[in-house]
Scaffold this active site. Structure first.
Site, PDB file in Angstrom:
ATOM      1  N   MET A  27     -32.272  -0.023   2.830  1.00  0.00           N
ATOM      2  CA  MET A  27     -31.740  -0.010   4.189  1.00  0.00           C
ATOM      3  C   MET A  27     -30.274  -0.456   4.183  1.00  0.00           C
ATOM      4  SD  MET A  27     -34.775  -0.887   6.858  1.00  0.00           S
ATOM      5  CE  MET A  27     -34.814  -2.651   6.619  1.00  0.00           C
ATOM      6  N   ALA A  29     -26.821  -2.699   3.045  1.00  0.00           N
ATOM      7  CA  ALA A  29     -26.446  -4.104   2.818  1.00  0.00           C
ATOM      8  C   ALA A  29     -26.842  -4.488   1.397  1.00  0.00           C
ATOM      9  CB  ALA A  29     -27.108  -5.019   3.851  1.00  0.00           C
ATOM     10  N   HIS A  34     -30.769  -4.828  -5.327  1.00  0.00           N
ATOM     11  CA  HIS A  34     -30.731  -3.373  -5.252  1.00  0.00           C
ATOM     12  C   HIS A  34     -30.085  -2.772  -6.500  1.00  0.00           C
ATOM     13  CE1 HIS A  34     -30.672  -4.480  -0.838  1.00  0.00           C
ATOM     14  NE2 HIS A  34     -31.708  -3.666  -0.885  1.00  0.00           N
ATOM     15  N   GLY A 145     -38.589  -3.234  -5.264  1.00  0.00           N
ATOM     16  CA  GLY A 145     -38.576  -4.619  -5.714  1.00  0.00           C
ATOM     17  C   GLY A 145     -39.877  -5.339  -5.414  1.00  0.00           C
ATOM     18  N   GLU A 146     -40.242  -6.268  -6.280  1.00  0.00           N
ATOM     19  CA  GLU A 146     -41.459  -7.050  -6.087  1.00  0.00           C
ATOM     20  C   GLU A 146     -41.295  -8.124  -5.017  1.00  0.00           C
ATOM     21  OE1 GLU A 146     -42.934  -8.584  -9.764  1.00  0.00           O
ATOM     22  OE2 GLU A 146     -43.485  -6.598 -10.523  1.00  0.00           O
ATOM     23  N   ARG A 185     -31.003 -10.291   4.429  1.00  0.00           N
ATOM     24  CA  ARG A 185     -31.032 -11.218   5.561  1.00  0.00           C
ATOM     25  C   ARG A 185     -30.469 -12.599   5.206  1.00  0.00           C
ATOM     26  NH1 ARG A 185     -35.774  -8.017   6.792  1.00  0.00           N
ATOM     27  NH2 ARG A 185     -35.594  -7.176   8.905  1.00  0.00           N
TER      28      ARG A 185
END
Length: 276
Positions: A27, A29, A34, A145-146, A185
């Site tokens: 998403m 950011a 990432h 990702g976990e 976040r």
């Protein structure tokens, strides 16, 4: 690297690929977590597609869709640095051309626990967009990702149950130097809130030292209780597939909490042993 925004452009790009298509869905950011996914994808395929789309279907009415960070220019540069072939950054109308879909994915019982119990409709929206992007990118392998472990488990279940023929690869959580799980976040946290947020990873780390279920939970709860500004949503010990925790064998310790106005999640794997 190409940055594209439409289905037609994407179709032309993937049609020309002679080998496997690897996909990393985001998403935006973008952070080091990432980028780790991109590097893992590059190990599997010379053609990596990164999708950047803030999916409205997985945000509830009181969640942060409007203020979710959108940093496309910086994200594109991060993808370029990691050797990505294509960035697919569609608008809302490109993903949902007829408006909100009347048919969406049902996350089933696994989607009703943990995050699903706190965020009604979140997983139906997440699975819907993941399924659409798997089809649009014609992915052979996709990397997740976990940190979002329940999401990963649900995507694996969807791909298995619907026989989508895509390999789903989970990549271990990437953490800051101080242990905080990387998240888009995290930027919402004030310096004091960020210090308090370290209780989540510390609780998981302390819990995972133990091998008996009650001791695992007791150790983690103590850490969280000592940080009053952390408002715990859940702390759960489950099996590796998010079913009931086994008496012995692979398990998962998961936590969700609010720090200030920011909701954070984290988890760690561990191995349980029978009490003697």
């Amino acid at each position: 690297m190409k940055v594209i925004h439409t289905r037609g452009e994407l179709a032309r790009e993937v049609e020309a690929v002679p080998g496997a298509v690897a996909v990393v869905m985001t998403m935006g950011a973008l952070h080091e977590g990432h980028r780790r996914l991109m590097r893992e994808a590059r190990q599997r395929s010379a053609f990596v597609v990164v999708t950047i789309f803030v999916n409205p279907l997985q945000f509830g009415p009181n969640e942060d869709f409007e203020k979710y960070p959108r940093t496309l220019e910086a994200d594109v540069e991060a993808c370029r640095a990691e050797g990505v072939a294509v960035v697919f950054a569609p608008g809302r109308d490109e993903v949902y051309p007829t408006g909100a879909p009347s048919i969406t994915m049902n996350a089933g019982p696994l989607g009703e626990i943990l995050e699903g119990a706190s965020r009604a409709g979140h997983f139906a929206g997440m699975l819907t967009v993941v399924q659409k992007l798997l089809m649009l990118t014609r992915a052979d392998v996709a990397f997740f990702g976990e940190k979002d472990f329940q999401q990963l488990a649900l995507i694996r279940r969807m791909v298995h149950d619907l026989e989508l023929g895509v390999e789903i690869v989970g990549v271990p959580t990437v953490r800051e130097v101080d242990g905080l799980a990387m998240s888009s976040r995290n930027r919402y946290l004030s310096p004091e809130e960020r210090r308090a947020a370290l209780a989540l990873s510390r609780a998981l780390r302390e819990g995972a030292v133990h091998t008996e279920a009650s001791a695992v939970l007791a150790a983690a709860r103590k850490i969280l209780a000592d940080e009053p500004s952390v408002r715990v949503d859940y702390l759960a010990l489950t099996g590796a597939d998010l079913g009931d925790a086994p008496e012995a064998g692979p398990a998962r310790l998961l936590v969700a909490a609010r720090v200030g106005a920011t909701r954070l999640i984290d988890n760690v794997p561990l191995t349980l042993e029978r009490a003697v």
